[in-house]
Design an enzyme around this catalytic site. Structure first.
Site, short mmCIF file in Angstrom:
data_model
loop_
_atom_site.label_atom_id
_atom_site.label_comp_id
_atom_site.label_asym_id
_atom_site.label_seq_id
_atom_site.Cartn_x
_atom_site.Cartn_y
_atom_site.Cartn_z
CG ASP A 332 33.76 36.58 48.61
OD1 ASP A 332 33.23 36.08 47.61
OD2 ASP A 332 34.40 37.64 48.58
CB CYS A 333 32.64 32.31 45.94
SG CYS A 333 30.98 32.84 45.50
#
Length: 811
Positions: A332-333
């Site tokens: 995830d970012c």
């Protein structure tokens, strides 16, 4: 995962294409605005280098691709030989790269490798319920293609319980994605969808993105949406080249955004082995084993003290070795940075990078791994082999997408998909059908609905959600093909339609127009109220604290209902459940309809349901809890109730409390009957098991699934057939939900468990047989505290509505 442009450590929340909202950090957490000068400098340098090295980052009229047949050097590269296995081609390409070139490929913005004719690639694109804005590979809608079909938000699609519909939506989204890519308006074909986390807590802001709270429903949705998007058949037959790549997220036990002083970057989800096995992991297992997803995303939170993006057991042992996952794993970012800066799981950035790469993560959303891999390599934290392993997975997916076979527009299978297949009549009709089949009728006293056009001379449309087209599409959306609000749709039915918002927006903090709404409501034949939530109430990075309607909405509803000539109709637009007990019990509120966030066709779909052009059949894919449930901490991940502490449990399987509306609830304008026609009443385990020539040990009261074996489990399967009849007066879709329950709930058994479902369309007076394939090893088993599956001897009860069939498992 984030919804918008790159968020480095400075950007904690990016929401919608028109707004970037920075939200306050919880107490004692570093401010996202306090980035170090060194980090800013490194990110600026990286961005400059990417732009300098990657002229192909700019959009063109042709899609980027490798191995141009007009380039003589392509003939010398084994990675350009489409006749070779993908694994061999990927190995050849990786072997030709320098260390610097390899490291540059480890972020979601991968620069071009010009000397080998490899263009830049952007891994991050979105397609939750239609090709969407968001991500650095985001769609440019300024070319030939101006919009994309916006299907209902997933929670409403889940309410259809229609597996074929789910597949068709995935198929349509994949087709539009390929069309946009072929038109040169998209810089990647890897889409970070679907979201298959369990909707565990009603306050979760992202629950709207999921198909609900049930593991089987979510598992089946995951597999079918992925098959459709990637180009596989409904039954699961594989195609050699992916139409588009799906990515199942967020792996795993992720379902909290921001609650009190806990937020997703810092939350340690403490999960039992029992709950992991029977609740949190099944959708991901199905996504891999049944859907054959080519991508997975590891989540922000810790699970039992370990960040998933740094968990070798989770990413490699379970996903790749046990489930045979074949694809790439993305963080995830900024989740790798979170390992260091928020979880403090690592001592240095280089150690965080090492944890992620050695665990099995392949690409980082963000620049953190690109920034720190060289020093991690120099310090001996990682080896070049760790990087090569990741790149092999990354380039393999790009090759499976056909992006190393020359110009993809000339590829015989997907090259002809063009702009005419985006917003096609077929796809727009599918969006309408999905909205119609998902809408749930929760209350219909006095048969108030459906309305009859000749009998409605005037209509009041009241409420903050009545005339908001943006609201209808939920989050993670692109520009829809059409843009018709509920008010506009109803104006097409009744000429004398009068509109008053009653509140400025869903927050309803001011009620200055309630008096005006009351005045209009008292002067018309019928009143329809549109209330609920919006993306300022529930979304990524924002959980709810209350299950009640926001602000003065309840005052607006009760004030209007009090003066209306006839009982009013309440339409709820929201992803998560709301406690509308007051409306459920108020005789002046005759009907309640839940329409989720119904997508681009939501306005017309609601109007068709209200005026009887469609017979509602949707069933709630989640439990609607009372406000009292909010006393339970969101951080408690336990599914099962604990009477000793007063903990009531979660979801329809384990919750021990009052509900506003239960899972699977939904009314219709027709009456349906259900009856088992199956004859199977006993399962003789030893007869089947002994034919395998294997003697297994079992306790006096159960069998261990792991000891039964795959062949024996296959032989134990049997069909269960249900006769469903529509007793009229309207044609309609009827979801048929098959549950299993036991004589008691000892040993951690759920109160009941969904084991099969399908949706059937029946004309008034028509009957049909719906057959379910029942697998005792899967459907009759329960999970022990140790996370092992067993089948109990004795009675098991299959149920459809009020019908029950006892199956006895015996030696």
């Amino acid at each position: 995962m984030s919804n918008q442009q790159a968020h480095y450590s400075c950007f904690i929340l990016r929401y919608k294409h028109t707004n970037f909202l920075l939200t306050a950090q919880p107490p004692n957490q570093p401010s996202p605005l306090l980035c170090s000068a060194m980090r800013l400098r490194s990110e600026i340098l990286l961005l400059f280098s990417l732009l300098t090295l990657s002229p192909l980052l700019a959009l063109s009229s042709d899609p980027p691709f490798s191995c141009d047949p007009s380039d003589p050097s392509s003939r010398n590269y084994a990675f350009c030989n489409a006749k070779l296995p993908v694994e061999q081609r990927a190995h050849d390409l990786v072997s030709r790269l320098t260390v610097e070139e390899k490291i540059a490929q480890l972020g979601d913005v991968a620069p071009a490798i010009s000397r080998l004719g490899v263009p830049a690639y952007k891994w991050w694109s979105e397609a939750l319920h239609g090709v969407a804005y968001g991500g650095r590979g985001s769609t440019n809608y300024d070319g030939k293609i101006k919009s994309a079909t916006s299907f209902p938000q997933v929670i409403l699609t889940g309410a259809t319980f229609n597996p074929l519909l789910w597949y068709k939506i995935g198929e349509a989204v994949g087709t539009e994605a390929r069309a946009i890519y072929n038109s040169g308006q998209l810089q990647g074909l890897t889409f970070w969808a679907p979201n298959i986390n369990i909707f565990r807590d009603p306050r979760w802001g992202r629950g709207q993105e999921t198909p609900g709270e049930d593991p089987l429903t979510t598992s089946k949705y995951a597999a079918l949406f992925v098959r459709g998007l990637q180009g596989d058949s409904y039954q699961g037959r594989h195609v050699p080249v992916l139409k588009a790549s799906a990515c199942c997220k967020h792996f795993t036990a992720y379902d909290l955004e921001r609650w009190g002083d806990v937020f997703r970057f810092t939350f340690n989800a403490v999960v039992t082995a029992q709950d992991l096995e029977d609740t949190y992991q099944p959708p991901f297992k199905s996504c891999v084993e049944d859907g054959h997803a080519s991508g997975m995303m590891c989540s922000y939170n810790e699970v039992n003290g370990v960040p998933p993006c740094g968990d070798y057991n989770l990413l490699t042992k379970i996903a790749r070795q046990e489930w045979k996952f074949y694809g790439y794993i993305v963080s995830d970012c900024d989740a790798v940075e979170v390992i260091q800066d928020y979880h403090n799981y690592s001592k240095t950035p280089e150690e965080a990078v090492a944890y992620a790469l050695k665990a099995g993560m392949d690409v980082n959303c963000g620049s953190y791994v690109q920034n720190h891999s060289a020093s991690a390599l120099q310090q001996g934290k990682i080896t070049e082999a760790d990087i090569d392993r990741a790149l092999h997975n990354l380039f393999s997916v790009r090759m499976r997408l056909g992006l190393f076979n020359g110009n993809p527009t000339r590829y015989k299978k997907y090259g002809s998909i063009g702009p005419d297949q985006v917003c096609s009549k077929e796809h727009q009709n599918l969006a309408l059908q999905a909205a119609l089949q998902g809408i749930v009728l929760l209350k219909n006293n006095y048969n108030l609905l459906p309305l009859s056009k000749p009998q409605v001379s005037s209509l009041a449309v009241i409420g903050p959600n009545a005339n908001n087209a943006e609201l209808l599409v939920g989050n993670y959306h692109g520009p829809p093909c059409i843009n018709i609000t509920s008010l506009q749709a109803l104006q097409g039915y009744i000429k004398d339609t009068r509109y008053v918002a009653g509140c400025g927006d869903a927050a309803c903090n001011t009620s200055v127009t309630i008096d005006q709404a009351v005045q209009v409501a008292s002067s018309v034949d019928y009143v329809v109220l549109f209330v609920g939530l919006d993306q300022n109430q529930e979304r990524e990075d924002l959980d709810r604290y209350s299950l009640l309607l926001p602000g003065s909405q309840q005052d607006l509803i009760t004030s209007v209902a009090k003066v209306a000539k006839k009982p009013v109709i309440l339409v709820l637009l929201c992803g998560g459940p709301v406690d509308v007990s007051f409306a459920k019990l108020n005789p002046k509120i005759g009907a309640i309809v839940w329409a989720g966030y119904p997508g681009q066709a939501g306005g017309p779909a609601i109007a068709q349901v209200l005026f009887g052009e469609h017979n509602p059949g949707g069933k709630l894919p989640l439990t609607w809890y009372p406000q009292d449930f909010t006393r339970i901490p969101m951080t408690d991940m336990n599914m099962r109730a604990n009477p000793a502490t007063g903990y009531p449990g979660r979801t329809y399987r384990f919750y021990k409390g009052e509900t506003v509306f239960p899972f699977g609830y939904g009314l219709s304008y027709s009456n349906y009957s259900h009856k088992f026609v199956s004859k199977t009443e006993k399962l003789y385990m030893n007869t089947v098991i002994n034919t395998q020539g294997t003697k297994i040990a079992h306790s006096s009261d159960h069998y261990h699934i792991s000891e039964i074996g795959l062949d024996a489990c296959e032989k134990l399967k049997f069909p269960a057939t249900v006769r469903v009849e529509n007793h009229g007066p309207m044609d309609g879709w009827q979801p048929v939900l098959l549950f299993l329950c036991w004589p008691n709930e000892t040993n951690g058994r759920p109160a009941k468990q969904l084991i099969g479902f399908d949706s059937v369309h029946l004309k008034a007076g028509e009957a049909a047989h719906v057959e379910f394939a029942v697998s005792p090893c899967e459907h009759f088993s329960r999970v022990t505290e140790e996370g092992k599956r067993v089948i109990d001897k004795g009675s098991h009860f299959m149920m459809v509505e009020q019908e029950e069939l006892e199956i006895c498992v015996m030696d």
